[in-house]
Design a protein around this motif. Structure first.
Motif, PDB file in Angstrom:
ATOM      1  N   MET A   1      30.200  51.579  64.644  1.00 46.42           N
ATOM      2  CA  MET A   1      29.140  50.567  64.528  1.00 46.42           C
ATOM      3  C   MET A   1      29.503  49.312  65.310  1.00 46.42           C
ATOM      4  O   MET A   1      30.581  48.740  65.115  1.00 46.42           O
ATOM      5  N   GLU A   2      28.591  48.903  66.187  1.00 44.01           N
ATOM      6  CA  GLU A   2      28.794  47.676  66.946  1.00 44.01           C
ATOM      7  C   GLU A   2      28.403  46.477  66.082  1.00 44.01           C
ATOM      8  O   GLU A   2      27.376  46.489  65.411  1.00 44.01           O
ATOM      9  N   CYS A   3      29.243  45.453  66.103  1.00 44.25           N
ATOM     10  CA  CYS A   3      29.005  44.243  65.321  1.00 44.25           C
ATOM     11  C   CYS A   3      28.769  43.057  66.254  1.00 44.25           C
ATOM     12  O   CYS A   3      29.412  42.942  67.291  1.00 44.25           O
ATOM     13  N   ARG A   4      27.882  42.197  65.853  1.00 41.56           N
ATOM     14  CA  ARG A   4      27.591  40.988  66.624  1.00 41.56           C
ATOM     15  C   ARG A   4      28.731  39.990  66.420  1.00 41.56           C
ATOM     16  O   ARG A   4      29.239  39.827  65.314  1.00 41.56           O
ATOM     17  N   VAL A   5      29.141  39.319  67.493  1.00 46.60           N
ATOM     18  CA  VAL A   5      30.207  38.314  67.430  1.00 46.60           C
ATOM     19  C   VAL A   5      29.629  36.978  67.876  1.00 46.60           C
ATOM     20  O   VAL A   5      29.046  36.879  68.951  1.00 46.60           O
ATOM     21  N   LEU A   6      29.769  35.977  67.034  1.00 40.40           N
ATOM     22  CA  LEU A   6      29.322  34.623  67.373  1.00 40.40           C
ATOM     23  C   LEU A   6      30.514  33.682  67.350  1.00 40.40           C
ATOM     24  O   LEU A   6      31.343  33.734  66.437  1.00 40.40           O
TER      25      LEU A   6
ATOM     26  N   ALA B   1      28.489  41.033  54.730  1.00 36.20           N
ATOM     27  CA  ALA B   1      29.012  39.667  54.788  1.00 36.20           C
ATOM     28  C   ALA B   1      29.804  39.489  56.086  1.00 36.20           C
ATOM     29  O   ALA B   1      30.552  40.379  56.489  1.00 36.20           O
ATOM     30  N   PRO B   2      29.638  38.364  56.762  1.00 37.40           N
ATOM     31  CA  PRO B   2      30.368  38.173  58.023  1.00 37.40           C
ATOM     32  C   PRO B   2      31.867  38.010  57.791  1.00 37.40           C
ATOM     33  O   PRO B   2      32.307  37.509  56.751  1.00 37.40           O
ATOM     34  N   LEU B   3      32.643  38.427  58.769  1.00 30.21           N
ATOM     35  CA  LEU B   3      34.084  38.208  58.779  1.00 30.21           C
ATOM     36  C   LEU B   3      34.310  36.978  59.646  1.00 30.21           C
ATOM     37  O   LEU B   3      33.920  36.954  60.799  1.00 30.21           O
ATOM     38  N   VAL B   4      34.920  35.940  59.087  1.00 32.10           N
ATOM     39  CA  VAL B   4      35.058  34.671  59.807  1.00 32.10           C
ATOM     40  C   VAL B   4      36.527  34.302  59.939  1.00 32.10           C
ATOM     41  O   VAL B   4      37.283  34.376  58.974  1.00 32.10           O
ATOM     42  N   VAL B   5      36.907  33.912  61.151  1.00 31.09           N
ATOM     43  CA  VAL B   5      38.248  33.400  61.423  1.00 31.09           C
ATOM     44  C   VAL B   5      38.079  32.053  62.091  1.00 31.09           C
ATOM     45  O   VAL B   5      37.298  31.911  63.028  1.00 31.09           O
ATOM     46  N   LYS B   6      38.798  31.051  61.592  1.00 33.13           N
ATOM     47  CA  LYS B   6      38.810  29.740  62.236  1.00 33.13           C
ATOM     48  C   LYS B   6      40.144  29.604  62.956  1.00 33.13           C
ATOM     49  O   LYS B   6      41.194  29.894  62.385  1.00 33.13           O
TER      50      LYS B   6
ATOM     51  N   VAL C   1      32.178  37.718  62.858  1.00 36.02           N
ATOM     52  CA  VAL C   1      31.785  39.086  63.192  1.00 36.02           C
ATOM     53  C   VAL C   1      30.797  39.525  62.122  1.00 36.02           C
ATOM     54  O   VAL C   1      31.110  39.521  60.936  1.00 36.02           O
ATOM     55  N   TYR C   2      29.584  39.890  62.554  1.00 34.80           N
ATOM     56  CA  TYR C   2      28.516  40.288  61.643  1.00 34.80           C
ATOM     57  C   TYR C   2      28.312  41.798  61.690  1.00 34.80           C
ATOM     58  O   TYR C   2      27.742  42.313  62.647  1.00 34.80           O
ATOM     59  N   PRO C   3      28.759  42.518  60.652  1.00 33.02           N
ATOM     60  CA  PRO C   3      28.511  43.960  60.601  1.00 33.02           C
ATOM     61  C   PRO C   3      27.009  44.228  60.460  1.00 33.02           C
ATOM     62  O   PRO C   3      26.275  43.392  59.919  1.00 33.02           O
ATOM     63  N   PRO C   4      26.547  45.391  60.907  1.00 31.52           N
ATOM     64  CA  PRO C   4      25.133  45.737  60.726  1.00 31.52           C
ATOM     65  C   PRO C   4      24.780  45.776  59.241  1.00 31.52           C
ATOM     66  O   PRO C   4      25.639  46.050  58.394  1.00 31.52           O
ATOM     67  N   ALA C   5      23.535  45.505  58.922  1.00 33.73           N
ATOM     68  CA  ALA C   5      23.090  45.455  57.523  1.00 33.73           C
ATOM     69  C   ALA C   5      23.209  46.810  56.842  1.00 33.73           C
ATOM     70  O   ALA C   5      23.513  46.885  55.661  1.00 33.73           O
ATOM     71  N   SER C   6      22.973  47.887  57.576  1.00 30.16           N
ATOM     72  CA  SER C   6      23.078  49.214  56.976  1.00 30.16           C
ATOM     73  C   SER C   6      24.422  49.834  57.324  1.00 30.16           C
ATOM     74  O   SER C   6      25.056  49.459  58.293  1.00 30.16           O
ATOM     75  N   GLY C   7      24.841  50.774  56.507  1.00 28.37           N
ATOM     76  CA  GLY C   7      26.103  51.450  56.769  1.00 28.37           C
ATOM     77  C   GLY C   7      27.111  51.187  55.670  1.00 28.37           C
ATOM     78  O   GLY C   7      26.818  50.574  54.653  1.00 28.37           O
ATOM     79  N   LYS C   8      28.331  51.647  55.906  1.00 20.98           N
ATOM     80  CA  LYS C   8      29.377  51.538  54.895  1.00 20.98           C
ATOM     81  C   LYS C   8      30.020  50.163  54.849  1.00 20.98           C
ATOM     82  O   LYS C   8      30.553  49.758  53.844  1.00 20.98           O
ATOM     83  N   ALA C   9      29.969  49.445  55.957  1.00 22.55           N
ATOM     84  CA  ALA C   9      30.616  48.131  56.013  1.00 22.55           C
ATOM     85  C   ALA C   9      29.794  47.096  55.254  1.00 22.55           C
ATOM     86  O   ALA C   9      28.575  47.169  55.187  1.00 22.55           O
ATOM     87  N   SER C  10      30.474  46.144  54.705  1.00 20.59           N
ATOM     88  CA  SER C  10      29.806  45.048  54.011  1.00 20.59           C
ATOM     89  C   SER C  10      29.001  44.224  55.005  1.00 20.59           C
ATOM     90  O   SER C  10      29.358  44.085  56.164  1.00 20.59           O
TER      91      SER C  10
END
Length: 71
Positions: free
Chosen positions: A9-14, A38-43, A27-36
């Motif tokens: 699954m390709e995830c959007r990166v902002l 919720a975005p993964l955020v690193v500062k 990193v925003y996982p797609p809404a559907s699928g096994k992944a959550s």
């Protein structure tokens, strides 16, 4: 533009400039699928957007949150 992958699954990166010389890489996982969904955020601190993006995606990959990424 950077892309991250969880499995196939390709995830959007902002990447956004945060306070001072910090960057927020999300990193925003797609809404559907096994992944959550919720975005993964690193500062991360740095003056260069591309290097901050690379560093944050490497952190997520080493932590097992994403499988791979492309810049």
């Amino acid at each position: 533009m950077a892309r991250a992958f969880i499995g196939s699954m390709e995830c959007r990166v902002l990447v956004d400039k945060d306070l001072g010389d910090s960057w927020a890489v999300a990193v925003y996982p797609p809404a559907s699928g096994k992944a959550s969904s919720a975005p993964l955020v690193v500062k991360i601190q740095g003056n260069d957007k591309e290097k901050a993006t690379l560093g944050a995606l490497e952190v997520l990959q080493k932590a097992g949150k994403i499988d791979r990424f492309e810049l």
